[in-house]
Design an enzyme around this catalytic site. Sequence first.
Site, PDB file in Angstrom:
ATOM      1  N   GLN A   1     -15.144   2.975  -6.122  1.00 13.79           N
ATOM      2  CA  GLN A   1     -14.458   1.822  -5.528  1.00 13.79           C
ATOM      3  C   GLN A   1     -12.988   2.153  -5.342  1.00 13.79           C
ATOM      4  OE1 GLN A   1     -15.911  -2.033  -7.691  1.00 13.79           O
ATOM      5  NE2 GLN A   1     -16.216  -0.308  -9.072  1.00 13.79           N
ATOM      6  N   ASN A   2     -12.572   3.291  -5.906  1.00 15.90           N
ATOM      7  CA  ASN A   2     -11.147   3.625  -5.884  1.00 15.90           C
ATOM      8  C   ASN A   2     -10.730   4.159  -4.526  1.00 15.90           C
ATOM      9  OD1 ASN A   2     -11.266   2.899  -8.518  1.00 15.90           O
ATOM     10  ND2 ASN A   2     -11.202   4.989  -9.330  1.00 15.90           N
ATOM     11  N   VAL A   3      -9.483   3.861  -4.185  1.00 14.26           N
ATOM     12  CA  VAL A   3      -8.964   4.336  -2.905  1.00 14.26           C
ATOM     13  C   VAL A   3      -8.153   5.613  -3.098  1.00 14.26           C
ATOM     14  CG1 VAL A   3      -9.030   2.032  -1.874  1.00 14.26           C
ATOM     15  CG2 VAL A   3      -6.933   2.786  -3.022  1.00 14.26           C
ATOM     16  N   ASP A   4      -7.960   6.032  -4.359  1.00 12.63           N
ATOM     17  CA  ASP A   4      -7.268   7.304  -4.592  1.00 12.63           C
ATOM     18  C   ASP A   4      -8.217   8.464  -4.326  1.00 12.63           C
ATOM     19  OD1 ASP A   4      -8.634   8.284  -7.060  1.00 12.63           O
ATOM     20  OD2 ASP A   4      -7.737   6.532  -8.019  1.00 12.63           O
TER      21      ASP A   4
ATOM     22  N   HIS B   1     -14.387   1.307  -0.868  1.00 11.12           N
ATOM     23  CA  HIS B   1     -13.312   0.369  -0.522  1.00 11.12           C
ATOM     24  C   HIS B   1     -12.177   1.022   0.262  1.00 11.12           C
ATOM     25  CE1 HIS B   1     -14.660  -2.476  -4.020  1.00 11.12           C
ATOM     26  NE2 HIS B   1     -15.423  -2.567  -2.948  1.00 11.12           N
TER      27      HIS B   1
ATOM     28  N   GLY C   1     -15.409   2.711 -15.916  1.00 11.65           N
ATOM     29  CA  GLY C   1     -14.138   2.037 -15.663  1.00 11.65           C
ATOM     30  C   GLY C   1     -14.123   1.014 -14.557  1.00 11.65           C
TER      31      GLY C   1
ATOM     32  N   SER D   1     -14.796  -3.322 -13.984  1.00 12.88           N
ATOM     33  CA  SER D   1     -15.105  -4.593 -14.638  1.00 12.88           C
ATOM     34  C   SER D   1     -16.371  -5.226 -14.062  1.00 12.88           C
ATOM     35  CB  SER D   1     -13.918  -5.550 -14.500  1.00 12.88           C
ATOM     36  OG  SER D   1     -13.687  -5.835 -13.137  1.00 12.88           O
TER      37      SER D   1
ATOM     38  N   TYR E   1       0.821  -1.218   0.000  1.00 11.28           N
ATOM     39  CA  TYR E   1       0.000   0.000   0.000  1.00 11.28           C
ATOM     40  C   TYR E   1       0.858   1.272   0.000  1.00 11.28           C
ATOM     41  CZ  TYR E   1      -4.084  -2.876   0.151  1.00 11.28           C
ATOM     42  OH  TYR E   1      -5.048  -3.786  -0.200  1.00 11.28           O
TER      43      TYR E   1
ATOM     44  N   ARG F   1       1.429   1.899  -3.580  1.00  7.66           N
ATOM     45  CA  ARG F   1       0.186   2.411  -4.196  1.00  7.66           C
ATOM     46  C   ARG F   1      -0.003   3.892  -3.820  1.00  7.66           C
ATOM     47  NH1 ARG F   1       0.986  -1.878  -5.263  1.00  7.66           N
ATOM     48  NH2 ARG F   1       1.697  -0.726  -7.063  1.00  7.66           N
TER      49      ARG F   1
HETATM   50  P1  OAD Z   1     -10.786  -3.730 -12.572  1.00  5.63           P
HETATM   51  O1  OAD Z   1      -9.311  -3.722 -12.778  1.00  5.63           O
HETATM   52  O2  OAD Z   1     -11.442  -5.000 -12.256  1.00  5.63           O
HETATM   53  O3  OAD Z   1     -11.502  -3.148 -13.866  1.00  5.63           O
HETATM   54  C1  OAD Z   1     -11.002  -1.984 -14.482  1.00  5.63           C
HETATM   55  C2  OAD Z   1     -11.933  -1.591 -15.606  1.00  5.63           C
HETATM   56  O4  OAD Z   1     -11.440  -0.374 -16.141  1.00  5.63           O
HETATM   57  C3  OAD Z   1     -12.014  -2.596 -16.758  1.00  5.63           C
HETATM   58  O5  OAD Z   1     -13.358  -2.813 -17.107  1.00  5.63           O
HETATM   59  C4  OAD Z   1     -11.260  -1.897 -17.883  1.00  5.63           C
HETATM   60  O6  OAD Z   1     -11.773  -2.219 -19.162  1.00  5.63           O
HETATM   61  C5  OAD Z   1     -11.513  -0.451 -17.559  1.00  5.63           C
HETATM   62  N1  OAD Z   1     -10.547   0.503 -18.102  1.00  5.63           N
HETATM   63  C6  OAD Z   1      -9.235   0.323 -18.389  1.00  5.63           C
HETATM   64  N2  OAD Z   1      -8.709   1.467 -18.854  1.00  5.63           N
HETATM   65  C7  OAD Z   1      -9.708   2.383 -18.872  1.00  5.63           C
HETATM   66  C8  OAD Z   1      -9.785   3.752 -19.256  1.00  5.63           C
HETATM   67  N3  OAD Z   1      -8.733   4.439 -19.720  1.00  5.63           N
HETATM   68  N4  OAD Z   1     -10.984   4.371 -19.120  1.00  5.63           N
HETATM   69  C9  OAD Z   1     -12.073   3.708 -18.650  1.00  5.63           C
HETATM   70  N5  OAD Z   1     -12.046   2.423 -18.288  1.00  5.63           N
HETATM   71  C10 OAD Z   1     -10.880   1.769 -18.388  1.00  5.63           C
HETATM   72  O7  OAD Z   1     -11.081  -2.601 -11.466  1.00  5.63           O
HETATM   73  P2  OAD Z   1     -12.384  -2.398 -10.583  1.00  5.63           P
HETATM   74  O8  OAD Z   1     -13.594  -2.857 -11.281  1.00  5.63           O
HETATM   75  O9  OAD Z   1     -12.341  -0.999 -10.098  1.00  5.63           O
HETATM   76  O10 OAD Z   1     -10.843  -3.566  -4.498  1.00  5.63           O
HETATM   77  O11 OAD Z   1     -12.077  -3.371  -9.379  1.00  5.63           O
HETATM   78  C11 OAD Z   1     -12.980  -3.434  -8.293  1.00  5.63           C
HETATM   79  C12 OAD Z   1     -12.223  -3.701  -7.015  1.00  5.63           C
HETATM   80  O12 OAD Z   1     -11.385  -4.833  -7.184  1.00  5.63           O
HETATM   81  C13 OAD Z   1     -11.279  -2.595  -6.622  1.00  5.63           C
HETATM   82  O13 OAD Z   1     -11.921  -1.566  -5.909  1.00  5.63           O
HETATM   83  C14 OAD Z   1     -10.274  -3.291  -5.788  1.00  5.63           C
HETATM   84  C15 OAD Z   1     -10.086  -4.534  -6.621  1.00  5.63           C
HETATM   85  O14 OAD Z   1      -9.606  -5.643  -5.992  1.00  5.63           O
HETATM   86  C16 OAD Z   1     -10.037  -3.718  -3.445  1.00  5.63           C
HETATM   87  O15 OAD Z   1      -8.834  -3.760  -3.527  1.00  5.63           O
HETATM   88  C17 OAD Z   1     -10.780  -3.881  -2.163  1.00  5.63           C
END
Ligand code: OAD
Length: 248
Positions: free
Chosen positions: A101-104, A119, A185, A187, A68, A71
């Site tokens: 969901q972002n921690v930033d 998160h 952004g 998944s 972290y 990060r």
């Molecule tokens: P993911 O890494 O699972 O998904 C990222 C998404 O961003 C994907 O759908 C990509 O296609 C998309 N992406 C990539 N580049 C992009 C861009 N320039 N513009 C827009 N979208 C883009 O991340 P999260 O869904 O946020 O939790 O993950 C959810 C949680 O899983 C996070 O909060 C974290 C992680 O483990 C914890 O750590 C508790």
Amino acid sequence: MEDGTRKKDFRKNCPSSKIVVFTGAGVSAESGISTFRDSGGLWEKYDIRDVATPEAWIKNPLLVLDFYNQRRKQVLEAKPNDGHLSLVELEKKFDVSVITQNVDDLHERAGSKNVLHLHGEIRKARSTNDPTLVYTIKGWELKAGDKCELGSQLRPHIVWFGEMVTELDNAQAIAATADIFIIIGTSLNVYPAAGLVHFAPPHAQIFLVDPNSVNDIGIKNLTTIKESAGKGVPELVKKLLAEEFVDQ
Ligand code: OAD
């Protein structure tokens, strides 16, 4: 009484329709912060079980702190991109809540007023004895031996896998107020966060901005914008401000 005409009239007469924005790692990708599940993403380089679980903290706290700290360093060096910045423009005309969901803290640094972190927050630490004791970390490093006022070790203020999402009720209540729900952004793989969109009322228009296909969780009224956040969000914001979608 839920017909389209009535919806349209409601929005026209209500200059501050509610917009709920739900973001994931992709909104910060163009700021240089790695996503988790894309190719080259963080979970390809690290095993979640080693760095993002309560078990990892017990087994190897130094590894967790270091993960972290790295990060946090990255976040401190990053700047909001056009995706974050354009969302702020929506506040001129709409009542906007961001659930991330972002921690930033890039939404806050862009200027968004209402931001809820589902998160946790990377720039904060909390007591391992009393979770209500939360502190802002000065600089990038949280070290072994950094203690809360009760004398207990501080841990990253992050929701690890297997832990409760304490802001979930608040987030669901906000989602339920949406006239427009914008997903950017993510998944949509991690629950309960991914399920938030299902709390939006049936009349809500849903937009999804992501350059890639995401998990199909059966979202109704969905308009997909297959673009990066830096391009797709400013375009969507422009259209919403011009009411091009609202009067459909
Ligand atoms: P993911 O890494 O699972 O998904 C990222 C998404 O961003 C994907 O759908 C990509 O296609 C998309 N992406 C990539 N580049 C992009 C861009 N320039 N513009 C827009 N979208 C883009 O991340 P999260 O869904 O946020 O939790 O993950 C959810 C949680 O899983 C996070 O909060 C974290 C992680 O483990 C914890 O750590 C508790």
